[in-house]
Every structure is written in structure tokens, then in C-alpha cells.
Enzyme design. Sequence first.
Site, PDB file in Angstrom:
ATOM      1  N   GLU A  86       0.829  -1.198   0.000  1.00  0.00           N
ATOM      2  CA  GLU A  86       0.000   0.000   0.000  1.00  0.00           C
ATOM      3  C   GLU A  86       0.865   1.250   0.000  1.00  0.00           C
ATOM      4  O   GLU A  86       1.794   1.370   0.810  1.00  0.00           O
ATOM      5  CB  GLU A  86      -0.903   0.036   1.239  1.00  0.00           C
ATOM      6  CG  GLU A  86      -1.964  -1.033   1.268  1.00  0.00           C
ATOM      7  CD  GLU A  86      -2.813  -0.970   2.535  1.00  0.00           C
ATOM      8  OE1 GLU A  86      -3.877  -1.605   2.551  1.00  0.00           O
ATOM      9  OE2 GLU A  86      -2.399  -0.297   3.504  1.00  0.00           O
ATOM     10  N   CYS A  87       0.566   2.167  -0.905  1.00  0.00           N
ATOM     11  CA  CYS A  87       1.169   3.504  -0.938  1.00  0.00           C
ATOM     12  C   CYS A  87       2.700   3.429  -0.862  1.00  0.00           C
ATOM     13  O   CYS A  87       3.338   3.000  -1.813  1.00  0.00           O
ATOM     14  CB  CYS A  87       0.573   4.357   0.186  1.00  0.00           C
ATOM     15  SG  CYS A  87       0.683   6.149  -0.121  1.00  0.00           S
ATOM     16  N   GLY A  88       3.310   3.835   0.242  1.00  0.00           N
ATOM     17  CA  GLY A  88       4.768   3.792   0.345  1.00  0.00           C
ATOM     18  C   GLY A  88       5.335   2.409   0.128  1.00  0.00           C
ATOM     19  O   GLY A  88       6.431   2.247  -0.422  1.00  0.00           O
TER      20      GLY A  88
END
Length: 432
Positions: A319-321
Amino acid sequence: MPACPALFIGASASGQGKTTVTAGLALLHRQRGRQVRVFKTGPDFLDPMILARASAAPVQSLDLWMVGEQECRRLLAEAAAEADLILIEGVMGLFDGTPNSADLAAAFGVPVAAVISAKSMAQTFGAIASGLARHRADIRMHGVLANHVGSARHAQMLQEGMPGDIRWLGGLPPSDRIALPTRHLGLHQPGEIDQLDMRIAFTAQALADTLLAELPAPVVFEPAPARALPRLLEDMRIAIARDDAFSFIYPANVRLLESLGAQVEFFSPLADEPLPVGTDALYLPGGYPELHAAALAGNSTSARSIRSHAGAGRPILAECGGMLYLLDSLTDTQGTTTPMLGLLTGHATMRGRLASLGMQALETKQGRLAGHAFHYSSMTTPLTPAAHALRARDGALGEPIYRSGSVVATYMHGYWPSNPTLTAALFHGTAF
């Protein structure tokens, strides 16, 4: 039904000092021998880290849309059965957003203590306090605390401007010993804040002589029906990256994995640790990989372990980072490009402005998964999305979800208790 003293810490806007006050109040009551449970409104990751440090307990999220009213009710009733005080920190201003902090306070009958910065203000403070107290009839106002009070005379002027039926809870002075530093995604992480424990302790001391320090009246919390969870992840070993580069982890998500039967273990790519032996599935959460890109790129043990995991076809959820870490490369705000793991074709660039913000939901054959997006990077990839999340406010297309080999990656941060079945499918590698 369980009852517990409870208080909702709201404000007139962001940046008024809600987290500072909530953390200081939590520590103050801990120092007085009380068990304090703190909650944070909305999908925040950073404020809960500081509140957990102050309360010495995990901080759960409450949100009528993402978490759902019934699950919020269950979490509050569970806390009320074991705590001496419940504190709920709001988000933004009291009436900002849909649903907002006021909606949450009203839904559970929790009185509101409003924090208002009095910087560059005198009697107008009272008008703002009056507006917050009277804007909605279903909000019970506990009182108002002034932040950034410059002197005794300043406090006197603030009080003189207050309506007589709104409690003056006291004031906090402006102080570098209290203030918490911020950056683009909000507050800094606890380990990055100089003398954090001393800042919280100084705030607790400053609050000790205010009326806010008094224990509020008990609130009755009606329990929600218990939810039976099937052991869909029985005997699975799930590794979660957790360090200063990957720290955006909902405690409720970890708790769900364990309730589904998984054995959860943590490791640190930033410390160049390998995946735990016997890892069946890997979760790479969001965080700040861009601040640690050089170190991550040089940590060969973690990289080799994760690549081996992917090469064996074992599931990875990023997720994301965590997704940025899997890409071919990442460019920071200074223009420096650093190679990443190369397990997901594409490149990300950090921007100076917000690229996406808001609640989103993923609709699948296993049902709906609620979550949110909040990122300052943009990504380019030739991959075709396997699905798209939908924005909560208007149903428009939101963040893409990519599937490449055993990797599922997206900018959306999922709140997994909103769909345990889909969560289990993600870690079994069968969701897409």
C-alpha cells in the site's frame, strides 16, 4: 451496558493543538493511576502513534464511514469495559467533512471539549466558542480550552468574551516545549520528534491546573453484537514491514489478521532484516520510503529476501509507500532518483503538493473494502489496473489496484475489518 468517563477533543480547525492536548491529557490521567484508552477520528496514522506513546496503549480509528457505526460502537464498548477514561481526538474542525467529528460525538453521546488557538485574538474567541457550541443542538459541549495564551491578561480578555453558559476550561501558553513539529503528511513520527516524552509531560503538567483535567462524567456505551470471524488465515505466517520507512499500520488490521488465525511477525527493511523464516505472505504498508530511499536501496538482505519471496509466487500486498518500494525507481523532491526493488514495473516521483486525498472503497466479488488515499507522489507504469477503487464523495474512479505476479499494490490504504473475507483473499493471493 458499560459506562466510562469520556471526552471528545474537537477544535475550530486543523492546527489548533488537538493532538497536543489529547496526548497531554492522556498522560496526566495515567500519572493519576488511571487506565486511558484513546481513539482518533478518521483514517489518520501519525496522530495515533503519538497518542499511543502518551496512553501506553494502541490507538484505534473511529470513523462512521470507513470503520462503520456498528464497529465504532463495538470498539468503544470494549474500551469502556476496561478503561477509567476514554478520549477521542477529532479531525480537522468540529464540523468539517461528511461524516465529521460532530457526527461521531453525537452518535455516541460523548461531550466535546473544543480547543481553539487564541493567537492574535481576544474577545472574538468567545464568538467562535459560541458558534461551536450552538451550531448543532445534538452536540453536548463540555467546555472550551484556549491554546497559545500569551499572558494572564490575555486569558482574562478571552474569558471576558465568553458566553456565560459555556465553560472556560483554561488555557495553554505558547511554548516550544509543547509544540509538535509537522511536515507534508502531518505530524512527525514519534521517533523523529526531539524529546517527545518531555513535550507530552510538559503539556500534562500545564493541563493539571485547568478544569479540563477534571474527570468527565461517565458515558454509557451500548455494546454492538459480537462478530464471529471464520479462521480464513489459519496457520498462515504473515510478515509485516514495520519501521520508520513503513509505519502506516492500523492496529485493527493486525488484530483482524490474528483473529482470522494468522501468525503475524514484523521485520524491518530499514534495518536490513530478512523476512521471518516460513513467511507465507508479506504486507508492505505505507510510510516514508522517500526519506530513506538510499538506505533501502543499499540494504541487500531485505531486498534479496523479498525478491525471493516474490519469485516463489508467494503473495505480497503493498500500500502507498510500500508500493513505491516495489517499483523500479523513486525520485524525491530534490530530483534524486534511487533504484527500488524492481518487482513492480514503474516509477514514482514525489511532488510538492497533494496528489490525492479522501475516502475510497474497493468493490469486489467478495464485497466492499473501505479505505482512504493520501499521497504526495505520482506514479507511471505500463501495467493495466486490475480494478479501481471508487471515491466515497461521488463514486468517481479512485486509486488503481495493480496485480503483477503475486503482487497486489495500490495507493489506497485499506481498513481490513470492513471486509475480512476480501482481506483473507488478498493474503491467499486469490482476490484478483
